[in-house]
Scaffold this motif. Sequence first.
Motif, PDB file in Angstrom:
ATOM      1  N   SER A  46      42.465  60.593  39.190  1.00 41.41           N
ATOM      2  CA  SER A  46      42.073  59.254  38.737  1.00 41.41           C
ATOM      3  C   SER A  46      40.570  59.075  38.688  1.00 41.41           C
ATOM      4  CB  SER A  46      42.670  58.200  39.662  1.00 41.41           C
ATOM      5  OG  SER A  46      42.167  58.355  40.981  1.00 41.41           O
ATOM      6  N   GLY A  47      39.821  60.039  39.192  1.00 44.28           N
ATOM      7  CA  GLY A  47      38.370  59.921  39.250  1.00 44.28           C
ATOM      8  C   GLY A  47      37.879  59.344  40.569  1.00 44.28           C
ATOM      9  N   GLU A  48      38.782  59.056  41.473  1.00 43.86           N
ATOM     10  CA  GLU A  48      38.410  58.493  42.773  1.00 43.86           C
ATOM     11  C   GLU A  48      38.169  59.615  43.786  1.00 43.86           C
ATOM     12  OE1 GLU A  48      41.008  54.379  42.897  1.00 43.86           O
ATOM     13  OE2 GLU A  48      41.993  56.281  43.422  1.00 43.86           O
ATOM     14  N   PHE A  49      37.384  59.291  44.784  1.00 44.03           N
ATOM     15  CA  PHE A  49      37.225  60.192  45.923  1.00 44.03           C
ATOM     16  C   PHE A  49      38.006  59.672  47.127  1.00 44.03           C
ATOM     17  CE2 PHE A  49      35.167  61.732  49.788  1.00 44.03           C
ATOM     18  CZ  PHE A  49      35.176  63.105  49.551  1.00 44.03           C
ATOM     19  N   ARG A  50      38.180  58.377  47.204  1.00 40.69           N
ATOM     20  CA  ARG A  50      38.871  57.710  48.307  1.00 40.69           C
ATOM     21  C   ARG A  50      38.202  58.014  49.650  1.00 40.69           C
ATOM     22  NH1 ARG A  50      45.115  59.017  46.240  1.00 40.69           N
ATOM     23  NH2 ARG A  50      44.733  58.347  44.075  1.00 40.69           N
ATOM     24  N   PRO A  51      36.969  57.578  49.772  1.00 38.61           N
ATOM     25  CA  PRO A  51      36.181  57.930  50.961  1.00 38.61           C
ATOM     26  C   PRO A  51      36.730  57.359  52.266  1.00 38.61           C
ATOM     27  CG  PRO A  51      35.072  56.249  49.665  1.00 38.61           C
ATOM     28  CD  PRO A  51      36.204  56.746  48.833  1.00 38.61           C
ATOM     29  N   SER A  52      37.449  56.238  52.196  1.00 36.48           N
ATOM     30  CA  SER A  52      37.958  55.612  53.425  1.00 36.48           C
ATOM     31  C   SER A  52      39.343  56.104  53.812  1.00 36.48           C
ATOM     32  CB  SER A  52      37.979  54.086  53.256  1.00 36.48           C
ATOM     33  OG  SER A  52      36.678  53.595  53.025  1.00 36.48           O
ATOM     34  N   GLN A  53      39.906  56.976  53.012  1.00 36.73           N
ATOM     35  CA  GLN A  53      41.240  57.489  53.313  1.00 36.73           C
ATOM     36  C   GLN A  53      41.165  58.456  54.496  1.00 36.73           C
ATOM     37  OE1 GLN A  53      43.148  60.712  50.883  1.00 36.73           O
ATOM     38  NE2 GLN A  53      44.531  59.043  50.289  1.00 36.73           N
ATOM     39  N   GLN A  54      42.108  58.300  55.434  1.00 37.48           N
ATOM     40  CA  GLN A  54      42.171  59.228  56.561  1.00 37.48           C
ATOM     41  C   GLN A  54      42.659  60.576  56.051  1.00 37.48           C
ATOM     42  OE1 GLN A  54      44.620  57.309  59.500  1.00 37.48           O
ATOM     43  NE2 GLN A  54      43.130  55.696  59.918  1.00 37.48           N
ATOM     44  N   ILE A  55      41.916  61.613  56.368  1.00 31.73           N
ATOM     45  CA  ILE A  55      42.190  62.918  55.790  1.00 31.73           C
ATOM     46  C   ILE A  55      43.281  63.651  56.580  1.00 31.73           C
ATOM     47  CG2 ILE A  55      40.380  64.131  57.099  1.00 31.73           C
ATOM     48  CD1 ILE A  55      39.805  65.703  54.475  1.00 31.73           C
ATOM     49  N   PRO A  56      44.286  64.188  55.877  1.00 25.81           N
ATOM     50  CA  PRO A  56      45.349  64.941  56.558  1.00 25.81           C
ATOM     51  C   PRO A  56      44.860  66.331  56.982  1.00 25.81           C
ATOM     52  CG  PRO A  56      46.083  64.094  54.414  1.00 25.81           C
ATOM     53  CD  PRO A  56      44.591  63.998  54.452  1.00 25.81           C
ATOM     54  N   ARG A  57      45.554  66.921  57.906  1.00 24.34           N
ATOM     55  CA  ARG A  57      45.207  68.271  58.362  1.00 24.34           C
ATOM     56  C   ARG A  57      45.230  69.267  57.210  1.00 24.34           C
ATOM     57  NH1 ARG A  57      45.920  70.034  63.584  1.00 24.34           N
ATOM     58  NH2 ARG A  57      47.307  71.745  62.898  1.00 24.34           N
ATOM     59  N   THR A  58      46.207  69.131  56.331  1.00 17.23           N
ATOM     60  CA  THR A  58      46.299  70.053  55.192  1.00 17.23           C
ATOM     61  C   THR A  58      45.026  70.024  54.358  1.00 17.23           C
ATOM     62  OG1 THR A  58      48.707  70.018  54.996  1.00 17.23           O
ATOM     63  CG2 THR A  58      47.474  70.461  52.997  1.00 17.23           C
ATOM     64  N   GLN A  59      44.524  68.826  54.057  1.00 12.30           N
ATOM     65  CA  GLN A  59      43.327  68.726  53.221  1.00 12.30           C
ATOM     66  C   GLN A  59      42.116  69.375  53.872  1.00 12.30           C
ATOM     67  OE1 GLN A  59      42.314  64.918  51.579  1.00 12.30           O
ATOM     68  NE2 GLN A  59      44.381  64.521  50.791  1.00 12.30           N
ATOM     69  N   VAL A  60      41.988  69.222  55.182  1.00 12.24           N
ATOM     70  CA  VAL A  60      40.851  69.837  55.875  1.00 12.24           C
ATOM     71  C   VAL A  60      40.924  71.354  55.759  1.00 12.24           C
ATOM     72  CG1 VAL A  60      39.675  70.136  58.086  1.00 12.24           C
ATOM     73  CG2 VAL A  60      40.655  67.913  57.494  1.00 12.24           C
ATOM     74  N   LEU A  61      42.093  71.914  55.991  1.00 14.92           N
ATOM     75  CA  LEU A  61      42.244  73.366  55.951  1.00 14.92           C
ATOM     76  C   LEU A  61      42.077  73.910  54.532  1.00 14.92           C
ATOM     77  CD1 LEU A  61      45.180  73.691  58.475  1.00 14.92           C
ATOM     78  CD2 LEU A  61      42.829  74.472  58.813  1.00 14.92           C
ATOM     79  N   VAL A  62      42.622  73.213  53.547  1.00 11.43           N
ATOM     80  CA  VAL A  62      42.435  73.626  52.145  1.00 11.43           C
ATOM     81  C   VAL A  62      40.958  73.545  51.786  1.00 11.43           C
ATOM     82  CG1 VAL A  62      42.913  73.014  49.746  1.00 11.43           C
ATOM     83  CG2 VAL A  62      44.772  73.013  51.433  1.00 11.43           C
ATOM     84  N   SER A  63      40.291  72.496  52.241  1.00 11.26           N
ATOM     85  CA  SER A  63      38.864  72.327  51.974  1.00 11.26           C
ATOM     86  C   SER A  63      38.056  73.496  52.519  1.00 11.26           C
ATOM     87  CB  SER A  63      38.367  71.022  52.599  1.00 11.26           C
ATOM     88  OG  SER A  63      36.961  71.018  52.725  1.00 11.26           O
ATOM     89  N   LEU A  64      38.280  73.823  53.781  1.00 10.22           N
ATOM     90  CA  LEU A  64      37.517  74.917  54.389  1.00 10.22           C
ATOM     91  C   LEU A  64      37.834  76.247  53.713  1.00 10.22           C
ATOM     92  CD1 LEU A  64      37.760  73.976  58.182  1.00 10.22           C
ATOM     93  CD2 LEU A  64      35.734  73.877  56.707  1.00 10.22           C
ATOM     94  N   ASN A  65      39.093  76.478  53.450  1.00 15.66           N
ATOM     95  CA  ASN A  65      39.469  77.731  52.811  1.00 15.66           C
ATOM     96  C   ASN A  65      38.845  77.868  51.429  1.00 15.66           C
ATOM     97  OD1 ASN A  65      41.469  80.146  52.934  1.00 15.66           O
ATOM     98  ND2 ASN A  65      41.829  79.215  50.936  1.00 15.66           N
ATOM     99  N   ASN A  66      38.889  76.788  50.644  1.00 10.56           N
ATOM    100  CA  ASN A  66      38.325  76.840  49.293  1.00 10.56           C
ATOM    101  C   ASN A  66      36.804  76.982  49.329  1.00 10.56           C
ATOM    102  OD1 ASN A  66      40.903  76.572  48.319  1.00 10.56           O
ATOM    103  ND2 ASN A  66      40.698  74.411  47.755  1.00 10.56           N
ATOM    104  N   GLY A  67      36.175  76.222  50.216  1.00  4.77           N
ATOM    105  CA  GLY A  67      34.713  76.287  50.298  1.00  4.77           C
ATOM    106  C   GLY A  67      34.215  77.639  50.753  1.00  4.77           C
ATOM    107  N   LEU A  68      34.981  78.303  51.605  1.00  7.84           N
ATOM    108  CA  LEU A  68      34.580  79.617  52.104  1.00  7.84           C
ATOM    109  C   LEU A  68      35.085  80.756  51.224  1.00  7.84           C
ATOM    110  CD1 LEU A  68      35.187  78.936  55.906  1.00  7.84           C
ATOM    111  CD2 LEU A  68      32.988  79.014  54.696  1.00  7.84           C
TER     112      LEU A  68
END
Length: 403
Positions: free
Chosen positions: A127-149
């Motif tokens: 949708s073009g949103e980032f949703r900065p106030s959304q509480q981040i799930p564990r899955t998103q954190v792990l996907v984020s780190l894996n993708n960034g690294l």
Amino acid sequence: MMTPSHQWKSSTAALLSLGLSTALVSPFLAQSTVLAQTRFSDTQGHWAQSCIQSLAQRNIINGYPNGEFRPNAPVTRAEYATMVVNAFPNAARSRNARSFTDVRSNFWAANAIRTASQTGFLTGYPSGEFRPSQQIPRTQVLVSLNNGLGYTPTGSINATLGNTYADASAIPSYARDAIAAATQTQLVVNYPDVRYLKPNNRATRAEVASFLCQALKTPQQASLISGNYIAGVPSQGLQVRTEIPVFYDVAQKVIVSPQETAPLTLKVAQDIKDSQGNIIIPKGSSIRGELQPQRDGTQFVAREVMIDGKNYSLDASSEIITRTISARDPNLLALARNAVLGAGAAAGLSSVIGDGNITAEKVLTGAAVGTAIETNRNRPWLSVARDSALGGCRCRWPINGHW
């Protein structure tokens, strides 16, 4: 271990069967890892304390003005973006800057969100949103780190996930490859049970910190997180039902009454090792706990283990000891040889004998009773007990025929 109320199956040792909460005992503890003094008021003794302290010292994470870290509080996507950018300030910006419809230029985390997007750690929604106030799930954190690294999985994705997590079926389909790679590179930390990823739970501040610590660790460094909580790592700690041979170095037996709770410290009789041969609990370590009455007997419940002068939590218990003996049994003195008494048992014996001078502190200790038994074989046992008792506590205990 106790009589006339109850006695251990062995006069010199008992076996403690560990419960499920043994994770705080690990090779890191056994090797006396020194934890830095936390500057946060609410992380002392926390499972991620070392990790949180390390990240705080490097200004990757921060606490609150009142001195708290709030390790169990959730993390928003904006907060996580700030953490990950602080953790990897030199990450290459491989993507063009992107604007999100719900992130204004003057938003407090706008720069961090932009950088996290450019470095590949975070993306927005279709949708073009980032949703900065959304509480981040564990899955998103792990996907984020894996993708960034830039990690990629090897071998069977389903086998990696299915063999590691009891709740692998709950992992979203879009995240399975990344979670498998994160597992293989030991980014995943699951507390308190390493078998459960809880992929859709909101990530806590302590959990995000633990993921970051794993991502920042080099192969030459020891992890700041116990290996018991790192997914994909063979357990470095005690397994459920591990048996610890112990002994009581003050006497061979302890005597308590049926409903008595009494503190007790036992010693470990031999080195306790993990499956890799690492010593987790050295021989001679002290295990502190208490004897607790159970419906059919008495049980020793461990609370902590002292290793090299430091105390660590331990959840362990013995089998329930069900042996009892009548206070009027003529074999009582033989059982009391080389024994110490709990307060309730001392009061009970005092009432049976009719001598109020028997106390838990100074009564029927090994040498006195042993000598009395050996030199007074023909005297009534009550007289021997009375003559062997020392102390000055006046107390009475109702007798119903048994202890």
